[in-house]
Design a protein around this motif. Structure first.
Motif, PDB file in Angstrom:
ATOM      1  N   UNK A  68       0.758  -1.139  -0.064  1.00 48.56           N
ATOM      2  CA  UNK A  68      -0.156  -0.049  -0.052  1.00 48.56           C
ATOM      3  C   UNK A  68       0.855   1.257  -0.082  1.00 48.56           C
ATOM      4  N   UNK A  69       0.582   2.302  -0.682  1.00 48.83           N
ATOM      5  CA  UNK A  69       1.206   3.576  -0.866  1.00 48.83           C
ATOM      6  C   UNK A  69       0.647   4.331   0.149  1.00 48.83           C
ATOM      7  N   UNK A  70      -0.260   4.416   0.951  1.00 52.81           N
ATOM      8  CA  UNK A  70      -0.916   5.110   2.218  1.00 52.81           C
ATOM      9  C   UNK A  70      -1.498   4.358   3.027  1.00 52.81           C
ATOM     10  N   UNK A  71      -1.585   4.869   4.339  1.00 54.55           N
ATOM     11  CA  UNK A  71      -2.287   4.196   5.431  1.00 54.55           C
ATOM     12  C   UNK A  71      -3.857   4.174   4.914  1.00 54.55           C
ATOM     13  N   UNK A  72      -4.190   5.322   4.626  1.00 50.74           N
ATOM     14  CA  UNK A  72      -5.605   5.497   4.100  1.00 50.74           C
ATOM     15  C   UNK A  72      -6.253   4.604   3.212  1.00 50.74           C
ATOM     16  N   UNK A  73      -5.067   4.176   2.253  1.00 49.92           N
ATOM     17  CA  UNK A  73      -5.492   3.200   1.126  1.00 49.92           C
ATOM     18  C   UNK A  73      -5.719   2.028   1.811  1.00 49.92           C
ATOM     19  N   UNK A  74      -4.779   1.217   2.616  1.00 50.03           N
ATOM     20  CA  UNK A  74      -5.090   0.207   3.387  1.00 50.03           C
ATOM     21  C   UNK A  74      -6.335   0.025   4.297  1.00 50.03           C
ATOM     22  N   UNK A  75      -6.620   1.191   4.868  1.00 53.51           N
ATOM     23  CA  UNK A  75      -7.836   1.267   5.639  1.00 53.51           C
ATOM     24  C   UNK A  75      -9.084   1.113   4.701  1.00 53.51           C
ATOM     25  N   UNK A  76      -9.036   1.838   3.619  1.00 56.90           N
ATOM     26  CA  UNK A  76     -10.181   1.988   2.751  1.00 56.90           C
ATOM     27  C   UNK A  76     -10.469   0.759   2.129  1.00 56.90           C
ATOM     28  N   UNK A  77      -9.335  -0.261   1.926  1.00 59.75           N
ATOM     29  CA  UNK A  77      -9.639  -1.657   1.455  1.00 59.75           C
ATOM     30  C   UNK A  77      -9.891  -2.770   2.359  1.00 59.75           C
ATOM     31  N   UNK A  78     -10.178  -2.309   3.663  1.00 60.04           N
ATOM     32  CA  UNK A  78     -10.716  -3.092   4.666  1.00 60.04           C
ATOM     33  C   UNK A  78      -9.515  -3.702   5.505  1.00 60.04           C
ATOM     34  N   UNK A  79      -8.194  -3.306   5.378  1.00 63.69           N
ATOM     35  CA  UNK A  79      -7.302  -3.881   6.263  1.00 63.69           C
ATOM     36  C   UNK A  79      -7.377  -3.048   7.721  1.00 63.69           C
ATOM     37  N   UNK A  80      -6.776  -3.704   8.826  1.00 66.89           N
ATOM     38  CA  UNK A  80      -6.546  -3.289   9.839  1.00 66.89           C
ATOM     39  C   UNK A  80      -5.370  -3.051  10.499  1.00 66.89           C
ATOM     40  N   UNK A  81      -4.934  -1.867  11.036  1.00 69.30           N
ATOM     41  CA  UNK A  81      -3.405  -1.583  11.517  1.00 69.30           C
ATOM     42  C   UNK A  81      -2.822  -2.784  12.487  1.00 69.30           C
ATOM     43  N   UNK A  82      -1.686  -2.988  12.384  1.00 69.97           N
ATOM     44  CA  UNK A  82      -1.035  -4.008  13.462  1.00 69.97           C
ATOM     45  C   UNK A  82      -1.024  -3.532  14.734  1.00 69.97           C
ATOM     46  N   UNK A  83      -1.265  -4.356  15.775  1.00 67.19           N
ATOM     47  CA  UNK A  83      -1.115  -3.810  17.038  1.00 67.19           C
ATOM     48  C   UNK A  83      -0.074  -3.541  17.756  1.00 67.19           C
ATOM     49  N   UNK A  84       1.241  -4.009  17.026  1.00 66.49           N
ATOM     50  CA  UNK A  84       2.473  -4.020  17.406  1.00 66.49           C
ATOM     51  C   UNK A  84       3.053  -2.764  16.889  1.00 66.49           C
ATOM     52  N   UNK A  85       2.939  -2.578  15.540  1.00 62.92           N
ATOM     53  CA  UNK A  85       3.899  -1.456  15.021  1.00 62.92           C
ATOM     54  C   UNK A  85       2.874  -0.255  14.904  1.00 62.92           C
ATOM     55  N   UNK A  86       1.613  -0.530  14.922  1.00 58.80           N
ATOM     56  CA  UNK A  86       0.498   0.641  14.964  1.00 58.80           C
ATOM     57  C   UNK A  86       0.506   1.506  13.780  1.00 58.80           C
ATOM     58  N   UNK A  87       0.911   1.367  12.516  1.00 60.04           N
ATOM     59  CA  UNK A  87       1.161   2.195  11.387  1.00 60.04           C
ATOM     60  C   UNK A  87       0.029   3.400  11.234  1.00 60.04           C
TER      61      UNK A  87
END
Length: 87
Positions: A68-87
């Motif tokens: 993914x190029x951006x955090x927003x792109x990952x979230x918009x595609x239904x992915x959740x952030x890692x709880x360890x690195x918290x991107x």
């Protein structure tokens, strides 16, 4: 349910102004362009995404890896952030 952190920062108010346009164009609210390009690794199996240097992101197999190029792109595609690195 994931709620992203707010970008509102009252300490950015200068000279008593509360003009939203001033803050929306402020350079402190824009993301840095240094590591933003392709800096997120998604796992299509777990539907989680990681920072490029996360220990769990580095373990994602090539068959499950999604970039993914951006955090927003990952979230918009239904992915959740890692709880360890918290991107």
């Amino acid at each position: 349910m994931y709620i992203p952190p707010s970008e509102f920062n009252p300490y950015l108010w200068e000279n008593g102004t509360t003009d939203y346009q001033h803050f929306a164009t402020s350079s402190t609210l824009t993301q840095s362009s240094g590591d933003d390009s392709g800096s997120y690794i998604g796992n299509s199996n777990s539907m989680k995404f990681h920072a490029s240097d996360c220990r769990y992101g580095l373990k994602v197999s090539d068959s499950n890896k999604v970039m993914f190029d951006s955090r927003a792109d990952a979230i918009n595609q239904g992915y959740q952030p890692c709880k360890v690195c918290n991107p």
